[in-house]
Scaffold this motif. Structure first.
Motif, mmCIF file in Angstrom:
data_model
loop_
_atom_site.group_PDB
_atom_site.id
_atom_site.type_symbol
_atom_site.label_atom_id
_atom_site.label_comp_id
_atom_site.label_asym_id
_atom_site.label_seq_id
_atom_site.Cartn_x
_atom_site.Cartn_y
_atom_site.Cartn_z
ATOM 1 N N GLY A 29 10.113 9.764 -13.557
ATOM 2 C CA GLY A 29 10.059 11.116 -13.040
ATOM 3 C C GLY A 29 8.728 11.414 -12.351
ATOM 4 N N LEU A 30 8.547 12.665 -12.005
ATOM 5 C CA LEU A 30 7.375 13.098 -11.250
ATOM 6 C C LEU A 30 6.069 12.793 -11.969
ATOM 7 C CD1 LEU A 30 6.528 14.489 -8.651
ATOM 8 C CD2 LEU A 30 6.723 16.670 -9.824
ATOM 9 N N ALA A 31 6.058 12.911 -13.279
ATOM 10 C CA ALA A 31 4.833 12.652 -14.049
ATOM 11 C C ALA A 31 4.385 11.197 -13.946
ATOM 12 C CB ALA A 31 5.052 13.024 -15.510
ATOM 13 N N ALA A 32 5.303 10.292 -13.667
ATOM 14 C CA ALA A 32 4.968 8.875 -13.588
ATOM 15 C C ALA A 32 4.338 8.491 -12.244
ATOM 16 C CB ALA A 32 6.217 8.027 -13.820
ATOM 17 N N VAL A 37 -2.189 4.360 -10.363
ATOM 18 C CA VAL A 37 -1.231 3.287 -10.644
ATOM 19 C C VAL A 37 -0.683 2.715 -9.335
ATOM 20 C CG1 VAL A 37 1.013 2.763 -11.697
ATOM 21 C CG2 VAL A 37 -0.616 4.239 -12.901
ATOM 22 N N ILE A 38 -0.345 3.581 -8.414
ATOM 23 C CA ILE A 38 0.213 3.135 -7.132
ATOM 24 C C ILE A 38 -0.786 2.268 -6.382
ATOM 25 C CG2 ILE A 38 0.989 3.928 -4.849
ATOM 26 C CD1 ILE A 38 2.109 6.433 -6.390
ATOM 27 N N THR A 39 -2.036 2.685 -6.334
ATOM 28 C CA THR A 39 -3.039 1.902 -5.601
ATOM 29 C C THR A 39 -3.287 0.548 -6.268
ATOM 30 O OG1 THR A 39 -4.848 3.085 -6.727
ATOM 31 C CG2 THR A 39 -4.181 3.889 -4.550
ATOM 32 N N LYS A 40 -3.228 0.507 -7.587
ATOM 33 C CA LYS A 40 -3.368 -0.781 -8.277
ATOM 34 C C LYS A 40 -2.180 -1.690 -7.996
ATOM 35 C CE LYS A 40 -6.442 0.825 -11.871
ATOM 36 N NZ LYS A 40 -6.582 1.334 -13.224
ATOM 37 N N MET A 41 -0.983 -1.116 -7.973
ATOM 38 C CA MET A 41 0.224 -1.892 -7.681
ATOM 39 C C MET A 41 0.181 -2.484 -6.269
ATOM 40 S SD MET A 41 3.177 0.583 -9.321
ATOM 41 C CE MET A 41 4.562 -0.345 -8.719
ATOM 42 N N CYS A 42 -0.429 -1.752 -5.351
ATOM 43 C CA CYS A 42 -0.483 -2.173 -3.940
ATOM 44 C C CYS A 42 -1.784 -2.876 -3.579
ATOM 45 C CB CYS A 42 -0.277 -0.963 -3.039
ATOM 46 S SG CYS A 42 1.347 -0.224 -3.218
ATOM 47 N N PHE A 43 -2.675 -3.014 -4.557
ATOM 48 C CA PHE A 43 -3.953 -3.701 -4.357
ATOM 49 C C PHE A 43 -4.800 -3.079 -3.236
ATOM 50 C CE2 PHE A 43 -0.924 -6.846 -5.992
ATOM 51 C CZ PHE A 43 -1.548 -7.163 -7.186
ATOM 52 N N ILE A 44 -4.875 -1.744 -3.249
ATOM 53 C CA ILE A 44 -5.745 -1.056 -2.300
ATOM 54 C C ILE A 44 -6.634 -0.079 -3.059
ATOM 55 C CG2 ILE A 44 -4.089 -1.226 -0.386
ATOM 56 C CD1 ILE A 44 -3.656 1.861 -0.804
#
Length: 89
Positions: A29-32, A37-44
């Motif tokens: 959901g929105l809280a996640a 987290v997104i930047t770590k997942m994308c390595f930026i």
């Protein structure tokens, strides 16, 4: 020294950011949907994220537009030359 992105790599990075965020949204959901987290997942770097999007709100809006466009393209791919729905198989 900041990394210089080609126009093609900018498109790829933006798409990856939107896809990662949507995966998190589906999972929790929105809280996640967390920028760290997104930047770590994308390595930026987090600052790089804000070169692509003004804010988290802008990011969420762009994610909705991105997914809407994907759905529209998929629907159009099912239309035959007579502009009627045809079987995808």
């Amino acid at each position: 020294m900041p990394k210089i992105f080609t126009p093609e790599s900018k498109i790829d990075i933006r798409k990856e950011l939107l896809e990662c965020g949507f995966a998190l949204l589906k999972q929790g959901g929105l809280a996640a949907v967390n920028i760290d987290v997104i930047t770590k997942m994308c390595f930026i770097a987090k600052g790089t994220f804000y070169n692509f999007f003004k804010s988290k709100s802008d990011y969420m809006y762009q994610m909705a537009v991105f997914k809407r466009n994907q759905a529209k393209e998929m629907l159009l791919s099912y239309l035959g030359t007579n502009r009627k729905l045809s079987s995808p198989i």
